[in-house]
Write a protein that holds these residues in place. Structure first.
Motif, PDB file in Angstrom:
ATOM      1  N   LEU A  47       0.829  57.625 -72.861  1.00 36.68           N
ATOM      2  CA  LEU A  47       1.586  58.164 -74.085  1.00 36.68           C
ATOM      3  C   LEU A  47       1.275  57.217 -75.313  1.00 36.68           C
ATOM      4  CD1 LEU A  47       5.003  58.589 -72.609  1.00 36.68           C
ATOM      5  CD2 LEU A  47       3.579  60.527 -73.068  1.00 36.68           C
ATOM      6  N   GLU A  48       1.037  55.901 -75.137  1.00 36.74           N
ATOM      7  CA  GLU A  48       0.629  55.027 -76.209  1.00 36.74           C
ATOM      8  C   GLU A  48      -0.608  55.601 -76.724  1.00 36.74           C
ATOM      9  OE1 GLU A  48      -0.429  50.389 -77.017  1.00 36.74           O
ATOM     10  OE2 GLU A  48       1.119  50.863 -75.359  1.00 36.74           O
ATOM     11  N   ARG A  49      -1.795  55.969 -75.609  1.00 39.82           N
ATOM     12  CA  ARG A  49      -3.024  56.315 -76.223  1.00 39.82           C
ATOM     13  C   ARG A  49      -2.789  57.413 -76.951  1.00 39.82           C
ATOM     14  NH1 ARG A  49      -8.357  57.663 -72.440  1.00 39.82           N
ATOM     15  NH2 ARG A  49      -9.894  57.795 -74.068  1.00 39.82           N
ATOM     16  N   LEU A  50      -2.141  58.383 -76.723  1.00 43.56           N
ATOM     17  CA  LEU A  50      -1.909  59.915 -77.316  1.00 43.56           C
ATOM     18  C   LEU A  50      -1.217  59.296 -78.787  1.00 43.56           C
ATOM     19  CD1 LEU A  50      -0.459  62.244 -74.788  1.00 43.56           C
ATOM     20  CD2 LEU A  50      -2.726  61.981 -75.425  1.00 43.56           C
ATOM     21  N   MET A  51      -0.446  58.488 -78.937  1.00 45.99           N
ATOM     22  CA  MET A  51       0.178  57.963 -80.274  1.00 45.99           C
ATOM     23  C   MET A  51      -0.802  57.123 -81.144  1.00 45.99           C
ATOM     24  SD  MET A  51       4.120  57.004 -79.568  1.00 45.99           S
ATOM     25  CE  MET A  51       3.945  55.441 -78.577  1.00 45.99           C
ATOM     26  N   ILE A  52      -1.736  56.428 -80.607  1.00 45.28           N
ATOM     27  CA  ILE A  52      -3.013  55.776 -81.092  1.00 45.28           C
ATOM     28  C   ILE A  52      -3.906  56.777 -81.902  1.00 45.28           C
ATOM     29  CG2 ILE A  52      -4.855  54.345 -80.890  1.00 45.28           C
ATOM     30  CD1 ILE A  52      -2.943  52.762 -79.065  1.00 45.28           C
ATOM     31  N   LEU A  53      -4.244  58.092 -80.877  1.00 44.50           N
ATOM     32  CA  LEU A  53      -4.886  58.810 -81.225  1.00 44.50           C
ATOM     33  C   LEU A  53      -4.361  59.811 -82.402  1.00 44.50           C
ATOM     34  CD1 LEU A  53      -7.724  60.470 -80.637  1.00 44.50           C
ATOM     35  CD2 LEU A  53      -6.347  62.028 -79.118  1.00 44.50           C
ATOM     36  N   ARG A  54      -3.007  59.686 -82.581  1.00 43.39           N
ATOM     37  CA  ARG A  54      -2.404  60.332 -83.776  1.00 43.39           C
ATOM     38  C   ARG A  54      -2.401  59.672 -84.849  1.00 43.39           C
ATOM     39  NH1 ARG A  54       3.551  60.993 -82.678  1.00 43.39           N
ATOM     40  NH2 ARG A  54       3.264  58.921 -83.586  1.00 43.39           N
ATOM     41  N   ASP A  55      -1.946  58.342 -84.596  1.00 47.90           N
ATOM     42  CA  ASP A  55      -1.863  57.516 -85.923  1.00 47.90           C
ATOM     43  C   ASP A  55      -2.860  56.297 -86.252  1.00 47.90           C
ATOM     44  OD1 ASP A  55       0.706  58.883 -86.113  1.00 47.90           O
ATOM     45  OD2 ASP A  55       1.414  57.410 -84.550  1.00 47.90           O
ATOM     46  N   GLY A  56      -3.699  55.907 -85.265  1.00 48.38           N
ATOM     47  CA  GLY A  56      -4.422  54.840 -85.408  1.00 48.38           C
ATOM     48  C   GLY A  56      -5.801  54.921 -86.149  1.00 48.38           C
ATOM     49  N   PRO A  57      -6.589  54.062 -86.037  1.00 47.29           N
ATOM     50  CA  PRO A  57      -8.004  54.175 -86.586  1.00 47.29           C
ATOM     51  C   PRO A  57      -8.837  54.984 -85.549  1.00 47.29           C
ATOM     52  CG  PRO A  57      -7.510  51.958 -86.091  1.00 47.29           C
ATOM     53  CD  PRO A  57      -6.026  52.572 -85.854  1.00 47.29           C
ATOM     54  N   SER A  66      -5.750  63.200 -84.104  1.00 41.29           N
ATOM     55  CA  SER A  66      -5.095  64.226 -83.467  1.00 41.29           C
ATOM     56  C   SER A  66      -3.997  64.213 -83.000  1.00 41.29           C
ATOM     57  CB  SER A  66      -6.154  64.961 -82.602  1.00 41.29           C
ATOM     58  OG  SER A  66      -6.261  64.354 -81.390  1.00 41.29           O
ATOM     59  N   SER A  67      -3.199  65.106 -83.040  1.00 40.70           N
ATOM     60  CA  SER A  67      -1.664  65.233 -82.459  1.00 40.70           C
ATOM     61  C   SER A  67      -1.596  66.038 -81.415  1.00 40.70           C
ATOM     62  CB  SER A  67      -0.443  65.714 -83.641  1.00 40.70           C
ATOM     63  OG  SER A  67      -0.500  64.899 -84.583  1.00 40.70           O
ATOM     64  N   THR A  68      -1.184  65.720 -80.331  1.00 41.78           N
ATOM     65  CA  THR A  68      -0.974  66.622 -78.947  1.00 41.78           C
ATOM     66  C   THR A  68       0.562  66.816 -78.695  1.00 41.78           C
ATOM     67  OG1 THR A  68      -2.832  65.117 -77.924  1.00 41.78           O
ATOM     68  CG2 THR A  68      -1.253  66.175 -76.361  1.00 41.78           C
ATOM     69  N   PHE A  69       0.699  68.117 -78.186  1.00 38.93           N
ATOM     70  CA  PHE A  69       1.845  68.670 -77.870  1.00 38.93           C
ATOM     71  C   PHE A  69       1.854  69.283 -76.592  1.00 38.93           C
ATOM     72  CE2 PHE A  69       1.307  68.612 -82.566  1.00 38.93           C
ATOM     73  CZ  PHE A  69       2.537  68.239 -83.086  1.00 38.93           C
TER      74      PHE A  69
END
Length: 173
Positions: A47-57, A66-69
């Motif tokens: 879940l943290e990896r998905l958040m980093i993909l959404r918000d991180g560099p 990208s944002s996952t749903f």
């Protein structure tokens, strides 16, 4: 069709998510979108990896934020996933586009794909995307129909990596 909601990934859906992935893996099909192929053994790290993909560099020139749903039926069963790229790079302009989505095998041909793309387009619009590129393999007639049902206009076809790809634009204005 029952109640369907496009939600952000959450620990509360861990067992349902894993059930969907295991069902998919038994078919031998490629899991789409790409985030479904991430290791989920340590679910919190996943879940943290998905958040980093959404918000991180971003990690490299091929990756964009990208944002996952997850598409959840009746607040309990995960039936699909969508990934919305916040912007496109050269690679995604050719294949991938703004939105990738997939429906678990047992839930296909029931209208879920049309619904997940419809809801993903609403999220894309809220992210400031005015025109969404959605691509599919030419042989995937079901996906092409799903894109067309969501007002996708076929703009081109190309062979990428030996696979014939169709590219559709969808206006979100």
């Amino acid at each position: 069709m029952n109640t369907l909601a496009l939600i952000e990934p959450a620990k509360a859906y861990q067992s349902q998510y894993i059930e969907m992935i295991e069902e998919w893996q038994k078919t031998g099909e490629k899991l789409v979108p790409f985030v479904l192929r991430f290791d989920y053994e340590d679910f919190d790290s996943f879940l943290e990896r998905l958040m980093i993909l959404r918000d991180g560099p971003v990690e490299d020139e091929k990756t964009v934020n990208s944002s996952t749903f997850w598409l959840v039926e009746d607040h309990e069963r995960v039936v699909g996933a969508a990934n919305i790229r916040h912007k496109l790079n050269d690679s995604l302009l050719n294949i991938g586009g703004h939105i990738g989505y997939g429906i678990r095998p047992s839930a296909r041909k029931k209208g879920y794909a049309t619904e997940i793309l419809k809801q993903a387009l609403i999220h894309a619009k809220s992210m400031g995307i005015s025109r969404a590129l959605v691509t599919c393999d030419k042989e995937n007639v079901g996906s092409a129909k799903t894109i067309q049902k969501n007002n996708g206009i076929l703009v081109s076809e190309a062979v990428v990596g030996g696979v014939e790809i169709q590219r559709y634009w969808i206006s979100l204005t």
